[in-house]
Write a protein that holds these residues in place. Structure first.
Motif, PDB file in Angstrom:
ATOM      1  N   LYS A  93      75.582  -0.501  41.791  1.00 28.23           N
ATOM      2  CA  LYS A  93      75.350  -0.740  40.366  1.00 28.23           C
ATOM      3  C   LYS A  93      73.867  -0.628  40.007  1.00 28.23           C
ATOM      4  CE  LYS A  93      75.046  -5.810  40.512  1.00 28.23           C
ATOM      5  NZ  LYS A  93      75.610  -7.073  39.946  1.00 28.23           N
ATOM      6  N   ASP A  94      72.980  -0.696  40.992  1.00 28.97           N
ATOM      7  CA  ASP A  94      71.547  -0.505  40.757  1.00 28.97           C
ATOM      8  C   ASP A  94      70.989   0.288  41.939  1.00 28.97           C
ATOM      9  OD1 ASP A  94      68.636  -0.910  40.804  1.00 28.97           O
ATOM     10  OD2 ASP A  94      68.978  -2.362  39.197  1.00 28.97           O
ATOM     11  N   ALA A  95      70.733   1.581  41.716  1.00 30.80           N
ATOM     12  CA  ALA A  95      70.349   2.469  42.818  1.00 30.80           C
ATOM     13  C   ALA A  95      69.014   2.079  43.450  1.00 30.80           C
ATOM     14  CB  ALA A  95      70.287   3.914  42.310  1.00 30.80           C
ATOM     15  N   ALA A  96      68.048   1.646  42.625  1.00 34.41           N
ATOM     16  CA  ALA A  96      66.738   1.278  43.162  1.00 34.41           C
ATOM     17  C   ALA A  96      66.833   0.050  44.060  1.00 34.41           C
ATOM     18  CB  ALA A  96      65.759   1.030  42.018  1.00 34.41           C
ATOM     19  N   GLN A  97      67.564  -0.971  43.610  1.00 35.13           N
ATOM     20  CA  GLN A  97      67.753  -2.157  44.454  1.00 35.13           C
ATOM     21  C   GLN A  97      68.486  -1.797  45.745  1.00 35.13           C
ATOM     22  OE1 GLN A  97      69.765  -5.180  42.162  1.00 35.13           O
ATOM     23  NE2 GLN A  97      67.919  -5.772  41.047  1.00 35.13           N
ATOM     24  N   TYR A  98      69.497  -0.954  45.621  1.00 34.00           N
ATOM     25  CA  TYR A  98      70.285  -0.554  46.781  1.00 34.00           C
ATOM     26  C   TYR A  98      69.426   0.139  47.841  1.00 34.00           C
ATOM     27  CZ  TYR A  98      73.730   2.160  49.462  1.00 34.00           C
ATOM     28  OH  TYR A  98      74.464   2.734  50.473  1.00 34.00           O
ATOM     29  N   LEU A  99      68.495   0.973  47.416  1.00 37.68           N
ATOM     30  CA  LEU A  99      67.692   1.749  48.359  1.00 37.68           C
ATOM     31  C   LEU A  99      66.529   0.965  48.952  1.00 37.68           C
ATOM     32  CD1 LEU A  99      67.543   5.183  46.489  1.00 37.68           C
ATOM     33  CD2 LEU A  99      68.771   4.687  48.616  1.00 37.68           C
ATOM     34  N   PHE A 100      65.922   0.049  48.181  1.00 35.72           N
ATOM     35  CA  PHE A 100      64.623  -0.489  48.592  1.00 35.72           C
ATOM     36  C   PHE A 100      64.596  -1.983  48.888  1.00 35.72           C
ATOM     37  CE2 PHE A 100      63.454   3.012  45.505  1.00 35.72           C
ATOM     38  CZ  PHE A 100      63.329   3.968  46.503  1.00 35.72           C
ATOM     39  N   ASN A 101      65.591  -2.766  48.417  1.00 36.03           N
ATOM     40  CA  ASN A 101      65.472  -4.221  48.577  1.00 36.03           C
ATOM     41  C   ASN A 101      66.031  -4.740  49.895  1.00 36.03           C
ATOM     42  OD1 ASN A 101      64.327  -4.243  46.096  1.00 36.03           O
ATOM     43  ND2 ASN A 101      65.857  -5.494  45.079  1.00 36.03           N
ATOM     44  N   VAL A 102      66.967  -4.007  50.494  1.00 34.81           N
ATOM     45  CA  VAL A 102      67.602  -4.455  51.732  1.00 34.81           C
ATOM     46  C   VAL A 102      67.591  -3.305  52.738  1.00 34.81           C
ATOM     47  CG1 VAL A 102      69.724  -5.341  52.767  1.00 34.81           C
ATOM     48  CG2 VAL A 102      69.088  -6.050  50.456  1.00 34.81           C
ATOM     49  N   ARG A 103      67.280  -3.633  53.982  1.00 38.02           N
ATOM     50  CA  ARG A 103      67.184  -2.589  54.998  1.00 38.02           C
ATOM     51  C   ARG A 103      68.554  -2.001  55.351  1.00 38.02           C
ATOM     52  NH1 ARG A 103      63.148  -1.436  58.463  1.00 38.02           N
ATOM     53  NH2 ARG A 103      62.075  -3.373  57.893  1.00 38.02           N
ATOM     54  N   ASN A 104      69.558  -2.871  55.530  1.00 38.31           N
ATOM     55  CA  ASN A 104      70.901  -2.407  55.909  1.00 38.31           C
ATOM     56  C   ASN A 104      71.914  -3.071  54.982  1.00 38.31           C
ATOM     57  OD1 ASN A 104      73.401  -1.842  57.126  1.00 38.31           O
ATOM     58  ND2 ASN A 104      72.501  -1.767  59.169  1.00 38.31           N
ATOM     59  N   VAL A 105      72.264  -2.387  53.911  1.00 42.13           N
ATOM     60  CA  VAL A 105      73.136  -2.975  52.888  1.00 42.13           C
ATOM     61  C   VAL A 105      74.533  -3.254  53.446  1.00 42.13           C
ATOM     62  CG1 VAL A 105      74.196  -2.624  50.637  1.00 42.13           C
ATOM     63  CG2 VAL A 105      71.856  -1.888  51.025  1.00 42.13           C
ATOM     64  N   GLU A 106      75.083  -2.337  54.222  1.00 44.91           N
ATOM     65  CA  GLU A 106      76.435  -2.509  54.757  1.00 44.91           C
ATOM     66  C   GLU A 106      76.521  -3.736  55.653  1.00 44.91           C
ATOM     67  OE1 GLU A 106      79.439   0.026  57.577  1.00 44.91           O
ATOM     68  OE2 GLU A 106      78.519   1.085  55.885  1.00 44.91           O
ATOM     69  N   MET A 148      76.439 -14.150  45.991  1.00 44.17           N
ATOM     70  CA  MET A 148      75.547 -14.003  47.152  1.00 44.17           C
ATOM     71  C   MET A 148      74.763 -12.697  47.087  1.00 44.17           C
ATOM     72  SD  MET A 148      77.865 -15.286  50.366  1.00 44.17           S
ATOM     73  CE  MET A 148      78.334 -17.001  50.594  1.00 44.17           C
ATOM     74  N   LEU A 149      75.462 -11.596  46.816  1.00 46.79           N
ATOM     75  CA  LEU A 149      74.808 -10.287  46.795  1.00 46.79           C
ATOM     76  C   LEU A 149      73.836 -10.169  45.628  1.00 46.79           C
ATOM     77  CD1 LEU A 149      77.858  -8.017  47.744  1.00 46.79           C
ATOM     78  CD2 LEU A 149      76.020  -8.847  49.227  1.00 46.79           C
ATOM     79  N   ASP A 150      74.157 -10.785  44.496  1.00 46.76           N
ATOM     80  CA  ASP A 150      73.222 -10.781  43.358  1.00 46.76           C
ATOM     81  C   ASP A 150      71.951 -11.550  43.707  1.00 46.76           C
ATOM     82  OD1 ASP A 150      74.955  -9.278  41.866  1.00 46.76           O
ATOM     83  OD2 ASP A 150      75.758 -10.963  40.704  1.00 46.76           O
ATOM     84  N   ASP A 151      72.097 -12.633  44.483  1.00 49.07           N
ATOM     85  CA  ASP A 151      70.913 -13.395  44.910  1.00 49.07           C
ATOM     86  C   ASP A 151      70.011 -12.550  45.803  1.00 49.07           C
ATOM     87  OD1 ASP A 151      71.743 -15.605  43.496  1.00 49.07           O
ATOM     88  OD2 ASP A 151      72.678 -16.589  45.233  1.00 49.07           O
ATOM     89  N   TYR A 152      70.609 -11.670  46.620  1.00 46.54           N
ATOM     90  CA  TYR A 152      69.826 -10.782  47.480  1.00 46.54           C
ATOM     91  C   TYR A 152      69.280  -9.569  46.728  1.00 46.54           C
ATOM     92  CZ  TYR A 152      71.296 -13.217  51.733  1.00 46.54           C
ATOM     93  OH  TYR A 152      71.497 -14.154  52.715  1.00 46.54           O
ATOM     94  N   LYS A 153      69.731  -9.352  45.483  1.00 43.20           N
ATOM     95  CA  LYS A 153      69.280  -8.209  44.669  1.00 43.20           C
ATOM     96  C   LYS A 153      69.439  -6.888  45.438  1.00 43.20           C
ATOM     97  CE  LYS A 153      66.014 -10.675  41.697  1.00 43.20           C
ATOM     98  NZ  LYS A 153      66.504 -12.021  42.026  1.00 43.20           N
ATOM     99  N   CYS A 154      70.657  -6.680  45.956  1.00 38.63           N
ATOM    100  CA  CYS A 154      70.901  -5.463  46.736  1.00 38.63           C
ATOM    101  C   CYS A 154      71.583  -4.370  45.919  1.00 38.63           C
ATOM    102  CB  CYS A 154      71.715  -5.792  47.987  1.00 38.63           C
ATOM    103  SG  CYS A 154      73.339  -6.474  47.622  1.00 38.63           S
ATOM    104  N   GLY A 155      71.835  -4.613  44.625  1.00 33.68           N
ATOM    105  CA  GLY A 155      72.354  -3.569  43.752  1.00 33.68           C
ATOM    106  C   GLY A 155      73.796  -3.174  44.000  1.00 33.68           C
TER     107      GLY A 155
END
Length: 230
Positions: A93-106, A148-155
């Protein structure tokens, strides 16, 4: 002249880019995010000044938790052991957060899912996830996981949580099935008794009404006969 032509070609090849309808363009300038572009043709500073990533934001991905015994074993609110497998569907839902805020989203989604699953199952007795409250529990897991995921801002946007397999451990499965069979038999007997009650009471009421009417008719007949004799 050749150098100038090469520079022009290089700028043309690395400055214009296209974003597909299922993508978002995340532009980085010297490695730092500067903007996100929608689908279509766009311009950026030539490489290596600016680079663009194109994650697929409409693609729905899946991840499963509980496929191995260590993940699947859960403690319920009434201190029973249960084996649970859950499947999560999610999208970006947020490409920038997905790419840069967490090292391993999965890996983050998997860990957060296991945490939300254990917390939710631990607040319910064993019968709830096995019987009529399964849908309610899936909604609780989805809400908690999204928080939980919104708190981590992982998009990440959680689209669906689905309980795949919910079973007691194999060692006690036969005993649990006996308990379930006894409960089902109890419910069946109660329903049969209620059915008999619902069938008997109207009949009894109908017979009572008939007897009352016959008695009233008999009374009227005797009264009139007595009046006639008098």
């Amino acid at each position: 002249t050749l150098i100038l032509i090469l520079i022009v070609v290089w700028v043309a090849l690395t400055s214009f880019y296209t974003i597909g309808p299922d993508e978002e363009g995340v532009v980085r300038r010297f490695g730092e995010w500067v903007r996100t572009e929608e689908s279509g043709l766009h311009f950026k500073f030539p490489y290596p000044i600016e680079k663009v990533d194109k994650p697929k934001v409409t693609e729905v991905k899946e991840i499963s938790v509980g496929t191995i015994a260590a993940e699947a074993k859960m403690l319920t609110g009434d201190e029973n052991i249960i084996l649970v497998e859950v499947r999560i569907q999610y999208k970006i839902k947020d490409a920038a957060q997905y790419l840069f805020n967490v090292r391993n989203v999965e890996e983050l989604i998997k860990d957060a899912t296991e945490s939300a699953l254990r917390q939710t199952i631990g607040s319910h007795p064993i019968d709830d996830p096995l019987t009529e409250k399964k849908a309610e529990i899936m909604d609780e897991i989805q809400l908690l996981l999204q928080q939980m995921l919104d708190d981590y801002k992982c998009g990440i946007d959680i689209r669906q949580v689905q309980l795949q397999d919910v079973n007691p451990p194999q060692e006690v499965d036969f005993a649990f099935k006996d308990v379930q069979s006894a409960k089902e038999e109890k419910e069946q007997l109660i329903n049969q008794a209620l059915g008999y009650q619902n069938d008997l009471i109207p009949k009894a009421r109908g017979e009572a009404v008939t007897m009352i009417r016959e008695a009233e008719g008999y009374r009227e007949e005797r009264v009139k006969r007595a009046e006639g004799d008098a």
